[in-house]
Design an enzyme around this catalytic site. Structure first.
Site: not given
Lengths: 430, 430
Positions: A43, A45, A128, A131, A186, A189, A200, A204
């Site tokens: 699935a 977008r 799994e 983190v 990269g 972001e 972030d 975690k």
């Protein structure tokens, strides 16, 4: 041979990596592991989006129908975010499907609901990949260290921040330059807020703390401070003292509650966590039997994440009949872990001031610190021309965070002190 | 709740630690993990021996009868050695019992026989405690990294050697002093041969390689060199160049065969393995999906080892009905891994000579090296009084081991070169 029908939600970088691994190693899983993975649908977008792999068009489907497809055994959620992902994950569980997810934000902010429903439905939620990317640290917590009471976590779990701090140290560049470089390569972001502000890592940490300590963690109570205030000079001065600066996610269980915080901090250069560089992650756990154990590896990226998702799927496939969720998630929803206020914590500190280079300024600062019961262990003040602004760096002995904050507020108002002072904890000292 | 009847073979330090853990956490395992462990008996050589725990006398029994006790589900072998342990383990498997063992020597030297019988009997042989003490690295290999082909192992898996090398570095003491200290503190045995000559590490490497690469490893073919030849000056000179010396156990799978060796080697000081100190162990694996992952912790000791044994027991308890051995052991007995000769390997080298401090000696050494296609990257020669014996240290670019050995044999015969030269590999360079 056991067959597992997998529904894949999301096919960005990580989803594509998962698709590639599943396709490339199909025969390996069948012959060596004894599990046949069948992809029921993917699935997305946008079906037209450019992807690193070619998905057969017949596999594309809608998320809502995929989570209700009666043939699907496991839903792999790689969408991210907390709104659509949450409703799809809950829907999948209600339909009696197992869930594998890499979504730390979802588990940190809505873990109670997700794990409670999984428990009611007797289905697995495996995470799994949420983190430490491909590092099998959740498996270690749930199984490998099952005989231990874990009482502390010290971790570097945001690869972007660690890449930036490593670049600042190795290339002697400032935060903005290092961030631009990370974006170009990269590792960061376009909007890096979640990574560089520690959110972030806090997500975690919430997941780790829940399973390490076996209880609910109220995510907004985790103290969270990022790396955007760290200057090149802080890294250089820390190194002069024999320390490196890392963004640490720390949780400790004490008799008086849980300490849970994400903060840049100084670590002695020979500390193993101080030598986790670039985009690598590491999680150090302390167990009552095993002592310190550390798990290190790539915390992000399509292939490491896919490696973690696959190990969850194999675990689910190897469970007999209905999955009997491991005990950890059940233990984890039983009690509330109360997070202590950050101001109650004691630590050693690195303090950096910008002061006018004239007699008496150091004395005034030392006086304020002494008045707040903060004693100084080390000083660096580099000579420049009289009257110029120079950095003054102090390391302290153990002090109360509350006292340090009050002292800094007073010092920042002193005549001869310019700009906002830097306050960083020192961790990992003997 | 599942009940598992356990027969314990051996009750020395590790066995006593296991007994303590099982007793102290009995309720925890029952209520939180859903497993009731019952101790059927404890077989010991001497019932009178002083132990850190008191074993109820009614539990004492004979090993031969314990492995045949029909009520026993799992035999935990903590005797060590390869003769008695082997016959008891094989007997237990023949009687249809699962086996949990910490015995790396047994698995390294007789693994084919043990795993083959376990496969025939469809019983589990679990051995998390055999490598890296409480670090769940075997579980990671068998389950957490199941989607990966592992192609390299770099590890520090002998805590005694690592303790000695760390002490030599930190305290500037020589090998003998460090060994005495390690013995006094209980980190080294009265006869330390197995540890300091690399044999214990080679045993563990054989176990890791079997399961990482999925094949039989012929133990005697593993090249094995210990740390007794390392001098304090080697550690000091290596540090001047920015390296630390570690006893590394390395295995790499290439198209032309398996490289498998235990050797002291230089590692760059910022390499994560270079920062594994004291009695800690670490295993770094490289997987095709996950990249580098590292597992770190206490590689020995009663409580860490007991932690690993318990996790194996919980895994066995959670398997439905008969234990379907994980695929790894079955893969592991299928093919032979052929170990390449050490002389075929290429590396950078650290060379240390003791030379008479007079003109021309360096030139002669450099000439021999050049004649064997070995080029020098760095030199240290410290000035002393003319005519005295001084150390001369050379680092080389990549060279063939075979050429290096030939060159060293010639150099050691040169006029002006005294004693045997030191040759160490440099690992982990970019």
């Amino acid at each position: 041979m056991k067959t597992l029908r997998v529904g894949l939600l999301g096919c960005g970088q990580v989803g594509s990596g998962f698709f590639s691994l599943l396709t490339a190693k199909k025969r390996f899983f069948e012959t060596e592991i004894g599990v046949s993975f069948e992809l029921a649908g993917v699935a997305v977008r946008s079906r037209k989006k450019k992807r690193p792999v070619r998905i057969p068009p017949s596999l594309f489907t809608e998320a809502e129908s995929l989570v209700r497809d009666p043939s699907v055994d496991v839903v792999v959620e790689l969408i991210g975010g907390t709104i659509e992902a949450k409703s799809l994950v809950l829907d999948a569980l209600r339909q009696g499907k197992h869930v594998v997810t890499a979504n730390k934000a979802l588990l940190a902010e809505h873990g109670d609901e997700v794990f409670e429903l999984a428990h009611q439905m007797n289905r697995a939620v495996c995470f799994e990949a949420s983190v430490g990317g491909g590092i099998p640290v959740i498996k270690a917590l749930r199984e490998g260290l099952v005989g231990n009471q874990i009482d502390a976590i010290h971790s570097i779990i945001n690869g972007t921040s660690n890449y930036i701090l490593t670049a600042m140290s190795e290339k002697k560049i400032d935060f903005k330059q290092a961030l631009s470089e990370a974006q170009a390569k990269g590792y960061a972001e376009a909007d890096p807020t979640l990574d560089i502000e520690g959110i972030d890592a806090a997500h975690k940490l919430a997941v780790l703390a829940r399973f390490a300590f076996g209880g609910r963690v109220h995510f907004p109570d985790i103290y969270c401070e990022g790396i955007s205030r760290i200057r090149g000079e802080d890294i250089a001065f820390a190194e002069e003292f024999g320390y490196r600066i890392k963004l640490l996610a720390i949780a400790k269980l004490g008799a008086d509650g849980l300490e849970a915080r994400v903060q840049p901090a100084l670590l002695p250069e020979k500390h193993i966590l101080a030598n986790v560089n670039r985009s690598f992650n590491a999680v150090m756990l302390h167990g009552d039997e095993v002592g310190d154990v550390l798990f290190y590896g790539r915390g992000a990226g399509a292939r490491p994440t896919a490696s973690a998702v696959i190990s969850d799927l194999v675990d689910i496939a190897k469970q007999p009949g209905r999955f009997s969720a491991t005990t950890a998630p059940m233990r984890a929803i039983r009690k509330n872990l109360v997070i202590k206020s950050i101001s109650s914590i004691q630590s050693r500190y690195y303090l950096r001031f910008h002061v006018v280079d004239r007699p008496g300024v150091l004395a005034k600062i030392a006086q304020v610190l002494g008045g707040h019961k903060i004693s100084i262990s080390d000083v660096i003040q580099k000579e420049r021309s009289a009257g110029s602004i120079v950095p003054l760096i102090l390391l302290t002995h153990h002090a109360h965070e509350k006292n340090v904050r009050q002292a800094i507020t007073r010092i920042d108002r002193l005549n001869g002190v310019r700009g906002k002072s830097q306050v960083l904890r020192i961790e990992g000292d003997a």
